[in-house]
Scaffold this motif. Structure first.
Motif, PDB file in Angstrom:
ATOM      1  N   SER A 120      49.726  49.438   9.702  1.00  0.00           N
ATOM      2  CA  SER A 120      49.994  50.238  10.894  1.00  0.00           C
ATOM      3  C   SER A 120      50.734  49.400  11.934  1.00  0.00           C
ATOM      4  O   SER A 120      50.564  48.175  12.018  1.00  0.00           O
ATOM      5  CB  SER A 120      48.683  50.763  11.484  1.00  0.00           C
ATOM      6  OG  SER A 120      48.909  51.381  12.724  1.00  0.00           O
ATOM      7  N   LYS A 121      51.567  50.072  12.719  1.00  0.00           N
ATOM      8  CA  LYS A 121      52.240  49.391  13.818  1.00  0.00           C
ATOM      9  C   LYS A 121      51.301  49.116  14.982  1.00  0.00           C
ATOM     10  O   LYS A 121      51.614  48.307  15.859  1.00  0.00           O
ATOM     11  CB  LYS A 121      53.418  50.246  14.300  1.00  0.00           C
ATOM     12  CG  LYS A 121      54.504  50.428  13.260  1.00  0.00           C
ATOM     13  CD  LYS A 121      55.629  51.299  13.782  1.00  0.00           C
ATOM     14  CE  LYS A 121      56.711  51.499  12.723  1.00  0.00           C
ATOM     15  NZ  LYS A 121      57.807  52.378  13.232  1.00  0.00           N
ATOM     16  N   ASP A 122      50.155  49.790  14.987  1.00  0.00           N
ATOM     17  CA  ASP A 122      49.153  49.600  16.038  1.00  0.00           C
ATOM     18  C   ASP A 122      48.119  48.594  15.536  1.00  0.00           C
ATOM     19  O   ASP A 122      47.325  48.912  14.640  1.00  0.00           O
ATOM     20  CB  ASP A 122      48.498  50.939  16.376  1.00  0.00           C
ATOM     21  CG  ASP A 122      47.490  50.842  17.525  1.00  0.00           C
ATOM     22  OD1 ASP A 122      47.203  49.716  17.973  1.00  0.00           O
ATOM     23  OD2 ASP A 122      46.985  51.895  17.967  1.00  0.00           O
TER      24      ASP A 122
END
Length: 541
Positions: free
Chosen positions: A305-307
């Protein structure tokens, strides 16, 4: 007519007068004509003073009172009345009927005692009392006309939903329950601001309808386990159907490439985790969690995930349940571990939502599960010795690692106590894997120490959320009756505190292990086979 009080002398005088009148009348017979009659003289009686005893009561007249508009009629001669006549005006006034009685008494034309909400008169006569009419406030003609105009023009509309997926009052209750309680029994973070389910997933669900349906489905499942309700059950089925439909639609939309690969958005990954947790809350024993586990495993191996916050949440929850599934299942693949028994990622122990993953203990648990599969295979294939050199070497390394393990949490806190409980349960798990299934002072001491850790834990949902796994392992090693009493108490408290549906099935397995222990069955160590023989497949998390 004379009074009885007249004297004899007066009577004699009166008689002599009458006799003289009689004589005169006899003499007048000799004369003709009316003139003779006029010549007769009647003596006059003198009036006497009025005596009160002589006055008689006037008979009551049945005639209606004289109207003030009619001319007064002359009263006939006679004795005067003792009491003056009543005023015709005052006598014409009648008492007005009350209009405040109950509806029933007014219909029956009976007097009502006006007791509210229902009069005693109706109750005394065993009659249904219809109550009282509402008080009508007087309104002018203009006011009544204005009300009529408003009634003809005003229309009521329901407010549209503020959040997609939250459609009625029951759904709003489910959302509040998830935030206030359900999220607390799924994470060690009791503070809502630090709980990953409320901090990360709820804002994400506000933007994605499918994730919101997944949240409400999980909340409804937890509520049903606490207090079964047809209403909550109906909403659980509805939200589950909508969530799976929207998830499948999203996955079809995100398919790309010739190989049919799928890129999972964060909200889809969150849905998979929630459906995995739903099988735990619902107490599903058919292995429903496995399809979600397979999808999560594919995500863990192929994408990030980019988060970073959400990625940390996913890693911790997925690996926790993946490794925990090995404790109760025969069909588990070996999980890759680092040489130091750590998982191939890092989670800050202070912010960890689950115990065992961030501090390395689940690395030991995974190694023990692999060792159990090896020993079981040698037993099933009748290979001697059961504990070969490789198995002995692995068990020694695990035991040494547990003894050298240092808890990353400061002592004196509930998180420290439950971390030490996990360490104790991990050693019990190792002992029950490599040692014969019979009572021994070493295993008795280890179980007693683990029970002492459980007794120190506060009875709060956020800390009890991680107790089932170590409690199950300790229960499967409780040879002593006194230990079983404490284990039973802990199971009952855990069920009341968290309301998770899988707790009851975990306790049934422990009871079955106790029966085998009491019979001296050497297979009492292999609860995975017992669960498989029942046709069950569930998580003890």
């Amino acid at each position: 007519m004379t009074s009885s009080s007249e004297s004899p002398r007066e009577l004699s005088t009166f008689d002599s007068g009458l006799s003289s009148i009689s004589d005169n009348r006899s003499e007048s017979r000799d004369f003709d004509g009316p003139s003779n009659l006029l010549s007769i003289v009647v003596p006059k009686l003198e009036e006497r003073d009025l005596v009160l005893a002589d006055v008689k009561a006037e008979p009551i007249s049945e005639e209606s009172p004289i109207s003030p508009t009619e001319p007064a009629r002359r009263r006939g001669r006679g004795r005067p009345r003792v009491h003056p006549p009543k005023s015709p005006i005052s006598s014409s006034k009648a008492k007005a009927r009350s209009k405040t009685g109950c509806t029933t008494c007014r219909k029956r034309k009976k007097k009502c005692d006006e007791t509210r909400p229902f009069c005693l008169s109706c109750q005394k006569n065993n009659i249904h009392c219809e109550g009282y009419k509402p008080v009508e406030i007087w309104k002018s003609g203009k006011e009544r006309a204005a009300e009529a105009r408003r009634a003809s023009t005003d229309m009521g509309f329901d407010l549209p939903p503020l959040m997609e997926g939250v459609e009625n009052d029951v759904d709003r209750v489910l959302l509040q329950h998830f935030v206030s309680r359900a999220s607390c029994v799924l994470s060690l973070q009791g503070n809502h601001s630090n709980n990953p389910f409320t901090k990360i997933l709820i804002p994400m669900a506000m933007k994605h309808e499918g994730l919101m349906h997944s949240v409400l489905c999980l909340s409804a499942s937890h509520l049903c386990s606490l207090s079964p309700s047809e209403e909550y059950e109906e909403r659980q089925i509805f939200h589950r159907g909508r969530a799976l439909h929207l998830l499948n639609r999203d996955l079809e939309r995100h398919r790309n490439g010739e190989d049919g690969g799928i890129f999972y958005q964060d909200y889809n990954v969150a849905q998979i985790l929630l459906h995995l947790l739903h099988s735990i809350c619902d107490g599903n024993i058919s292995g429903e969690y496995r399809m979600h586990m397979i999808a999560a495993k594919q995500i863990a191996m192929t994408q990030k995930s980019k988060d970073p916050e959400f990625q940390s949440l996913f890693d911790e929850f997925f690996y926790y349940h993946w490794i925990a599934s090995q404790i109760t299942s025969l069909n588990s693949a070996e999980i890759p571990m680092m040489d130091d028994f750590n998982l191939p990622f890092q989670v800050n122990p202070e912010t960890a939502a689950l115990i065992g993953v961030s501090d390395g203990l689940f690395g030991f648990i995974s190694k023990i599960s692999n060792l159990r599969r090896r020993i079981r295979s040698r037993i099933d294939n009748k290979i001697e010795p059961t504990m070969d050199l490789e198995a002995i070497s692995q068990s020694h390394a695990i035991d040494s690692g547990l003894r050298a393990w240092v808890c990353p949490i400061a002592p004196g806190t509930p998180r420290y106590t439950i971390s030490m409980l996990y360490r104790q349960a991990t050693w019990v798990y190792l002992y029950r894997t490599v040692k014969p299934s019979r009572p021994d002072p070493h295993i008795k001491r280890a179980v007693d120490d683990a029970i002492a850790y459980i007794d120190k834990l506060p009875a709060e949902g956020w800390i009890q959320s991680n107790v089932l796994l170590p409690l199950f392992l300790i229960g499967c090693a409780a040879f002593e009756e006194s230990q079983r009493v404490e284990v039973n108490r802990a199971f009952n408290g855990l069920r009341a505190c968290t309301g998770l549906g899988n707790i009851g099935f975990a306790k049934e397995v422990v009871d079955r292990i106790w029966e085998l222990m009491d019979r001296g069955d050497p297979e009492s160590w292999d609860w995975e086979k017992i669960i498989h023989s029942q046709g069950w497949d569930f998580l003890v998390t």
